[in-house]
Design an enzyme around this catalytic site. Structure first.
Site, short mmCIF file in Angstrom:
data_model
loop_
_atom_site.label_atom_id
_atom_site.label_comp_id
_atom_site.label_asym_id
_atom_site.label_seq_id
_atom_site.Cartn_x
_atom_site.Cartn_y
_atom_site.Cartn_z
N SER A 1 8.41 -2.32 -41.37
CA SER A 1 7.78 -3.11 -42.43
C SER A 1 6.38 -3.52 -42.01
O SER A 1 6.11 -3.75 -40.83
CB SER A 1 8.62 -4.37 -42.70
OG SER A 1 7.90 -5.33 -43.44
N GLY A 2 5.48 -3.65 -42.99
CA GLY A 2 4.12 -4.13 -42.74
C GLY A 2 3.99 -5.63 -42.68
O GLY A 2 2.87 -6.16 -42.69
N CYS B 1 21.99 -6.90 -34.28
CA CYS B 1 23.39 -7.27 -34.30
C CYS B 1 23.53 -8.70 -34.79
O CYS B 1 22.57 -9.35 -35.18
CB CYS B 1 23.98 -7.15 -32.88
SG CYS B 1 23.72 -5.54 -32.12
N ASP C 1 19.04 -0.93 -24.26
CA ASP C 1 18.13 -1.99 -23.83
C ASP C 1 18.90 -3.26 -23.50
O ASP C 1 18.39 -4.15 -22.82
CB ASP C 1 17.06 -2.25 -24.90
CG ASP C 1 17.64 -2.65 -26.25
OD1 ASP C 1 18.79 -2.29 -26.54
OD2 ASP C 1 16.93 -3.31 -27.03
#
Length: 644
Positions: free
Chosen positions: A368-369, A2, A99
């Site tokens: 993503s790596g 956000c 969460d």
């Protein structure tokens, strides 16, 4: 994921918070919220823009207010299920499944002691109505951004610097020390901010504002302490099960109530994560990029696309291929705006275009790596610095002769570039230097003399300060392992300052969340428990990660030559952007103000055009800096000299 914003005891705080929050609309198109409450002799105002990922219902909306606590939060907690179970066992009753609510109740129970227990990426502000205190906090590794500005006893904060600039009406002054640092690195270190009054809350830290005007700061997590603990674990013979740690982190990062996809370049890091994710979510989508054939040929770029296709076919992944043939003249100012600070890595364009394509297909979350190269010594600079130690044992006359011979070689002709020559020239520029200086020079844009020749002579002292800061950060450890010293330096500077920063801004510009399973506290702990001689073995970087990945991936993917998540800069500079480069050199605001020196820029352009040296990356960053500076000063009515 956000956008968060707020003010504390700030004049006209409600209107300012509204402007802050509106500026962050791209970070959260799914909803907006506001909260206000008295705070001492003033007020607190919290704003939120929502990108709904977990608990899509109204019970996940923010700012979340419950029993005297108000929270505006940006991020994801990957251990939220365990924390929820622990809190529920202690009697907490939850209204929803977000969460956000877990974080709010964890704070209520443990206060700042909850922070080291959080596993995820986050930045948040939480206000206690009973005490009138506002606390800001940021995740351990600096994945999520948090900018703030203090004036008197007031404070304003936001997820992006552009929001602070907009909300303060163009009154912020450019910090020329940050611009000098940006020229050196092609990004602004996390310890600095492009506007003088603003700052970034450091990773692993919190800040508390009290209604009586006092401000308290604290650190709850130190990366250098984790590295030291890892050294002791390695000395005791402990060998972490890296494959299990990475698999567990990937599993946690797939937690979502909306579709998740992956970046898939065809390299080791993204291929490993994609394969692990496909085991958990069969048929998962992945996105990869290719370039115009003429650009790829000119740049002598490896064919990553065929490796990505091979991984997708093997693991049943729905692969989406995107050709990067952008209108860079249009994208350059757009990306400069979204990146917040002058960041000269064209990979930001790749990230933005991939995330935009994913978003159009209905994907909100991507893996993503990012981070594996920093933590496991996967960059060419890591191996090159090790080779430099051996090179320094070569007799000096032979080294001088080799240097003269390589210096005469062209890096490009009119038709193509020569990567091997570029690498050789880069290597020889630092191979004779002491450790810290060589490491800095192996990945920065200029040596000290070159930087001094490029900028206003009055900033010579600033150059010295910027270089000293690098020395201080690099040497702030007691590791006896050269490879892990480099990895620690990267994890403290390169990762949060560049890679995590552009990934956050570029993805959120497309209203997409990018998660980074390698940049996870447990993966980091495991990484620094691995000795350097298991990270680089022979000429293989990331050796220990490759060993772990062979249980999942074919060897031809694991041990393929390293690719680059970059762009064909030389092709763009020699074609699409050549007129713009000439304009900036002759009539640019930075040259006109005296911050940059026209003669030095003109020499760079001439040498690059002649193919004798490769300055494409330098000139690309000059363009990004020019566009950023035009935007930064246009609202204030001042030029570069008066802003200093």
């Amino acid at each position: 994921m956000c956008g968060i914003a707020g003010t504390y005891r700030w004049p006209d705080g409600k209107a300012v918070t509204d402007r802050l929050t509106d500026t962050l609309a791209h970070r959260g198109p799914d909803g907006a919220g506001r909260y206000s409450h008295p705070a001492g002799d003033g007020e607190v105002h919290l704003g939120h823009r929502r990108l709904a990922i977990i608990d899509l219902s109204g019970t996940g909306a923010q700012p979340m207010v419950s029993d005297g606590l108000a929270l505006t939060y940006n991020g994801e907690l990957y251990n939220a299920p365990e924390l929820r179970a622990e809190l529920a066992a202690a009697g907490v009753r939850f209204r929803g499944t977000s969460d956000t609510e877990v974080l709010l109740e964890a704070w209520r129970r443990w206060g700042t002691d909850c922070l080291p227990r959080l596993r995820g990426m986050f930045a948040f502000g939480i206000f206690d109505e009973r005490t009138g205190e506002l606390v800001l906090a940021r995740d351990q590794l600096g994945i999520k951004p948090l900018f703030l500005l203090r004036r008197g006893e007031g404070l304003v904060f936001a997820s992006e610097l552009k929001a602070l600039a907009a909300a303060t009406g163009g009154s912020l002054q450019v910090d020329h020390a940050a611009l000098v640092a940006s020229l050196l690195y092609y990004w602004v270190p996390d310890s600095r901010c492009a506007f003088r009054e603003a700052e970034k809350l450091p990773p692993g830290s919190w800040l508390r504002c009290r209604p009586d005007g006092r401000v308290e700061r604290g650190r709850y997590w130190h990366l250098k302490d984790v590295a030291a603990e890892g050294r002791e674990r390695a000395r005791s013979g402990e060998r972490p099960d890296l494959a299990a740690v990475v698999e567990e982190s990937t599993r946690r990062h797939l937690l979502s109530d909306v579709p998740v996809a992956t970046f898939l370049s065809g390299g080791l890091d993204s291929s490993y994560l994609t394969a692990l994710a496909a085991r958990r979510k069969p048929g998962i989508s992945a996105y990869t990029i290719g370039f115009r054939a003429e650009d790829a040929k000119f740049e002598a770029m490896p064919d990553d696309l065929r490796y990505a296709r091979q991984v997708a076919e093997r693991f049943g992944v729905d692969l989406h291929e995107i050709e990067i043939a952008p209108d860079v003249l249009d994208l350059l100012p757009r990306m400069t705006y979204h990146l917040d600070e002058p960041i000269g890595d064209p990979a930001a364009i790749n990230t933005f275009l991939i995330c935009s394509a994913a978003r159009e297909a209905g994907v909100k979350v991507m893996l993503s790596g990012m981070g594996a190269d920093e933590l496991f010594a996967g960059y060419r600079k890591h191996l090159a610095n090790l080779i430099a130690l051996r090179y320094q044992r070569v007799p000096r006359p032979l080294r001088r002769g080799l240097s003269r011979a390589v210096d005469r070689l062209p890096v490009a002709t009119a038709r193509r570039g020569f990567r091997s020559v570029r690498f050789a020239k880069r290597f020889l520029s630092f191979a004779d230097l002491p450790e810290e200086t060589a490491f800095r020079r192996s990945y920065t844009m200029y040596d000290q003399d070159e930087l001094l020749a490029l900028i206003d002579p009055d900033l010579a002292g600033t150059v010295e300060d910027v270089l000293t800061e690098h020395t201080d950060v690099y040497q702030d450890n007691d590791l006896d392992d050269f490879v892990n010293r480099m990895c620690l330096g990267d994890a403290r500077m390169f990762l949060p300052g560049l890679n995590l920063a552009y990934t956050d801004r570029s993805s959120m510009a497309a209203s997409t969340e990018v998660r980074v399973p390698y940049v996870d506290v447990e993966v980091v702990r495991a990484a620094f428990a691995v000795p350097g001689d298991r990270k680089i073995v022979g000429r293989q970087g990331k050796a220990v990660l490759k060993e772990a990945a062979t249980s999942v991936l074919p060897r031809e993917i694991v041990y393929r030559p390293k690719g680059l998540f970059s762009a064909p800069l030389r092709a763009w500079m020699s074609r699409d952007l050549a007129p713009l480069v000439r304009e900036v050199v002759h009539d640019g605001v930075l040259v006109g103000s005296g911050f940059l020196r026209r003669d030095a820029l003109a020499r760079m352009v001439a040498e690059d055009a002649a193919g004798q040296r490769d300055f494409s990356k330098h000139l690309w960053h000059v363009l990004t800096l020019e566009y950023w500076y035009r935007d930064a000063t246009s609202g204030s009515g001042r030029d570069a000299r008066s802003a200093a």
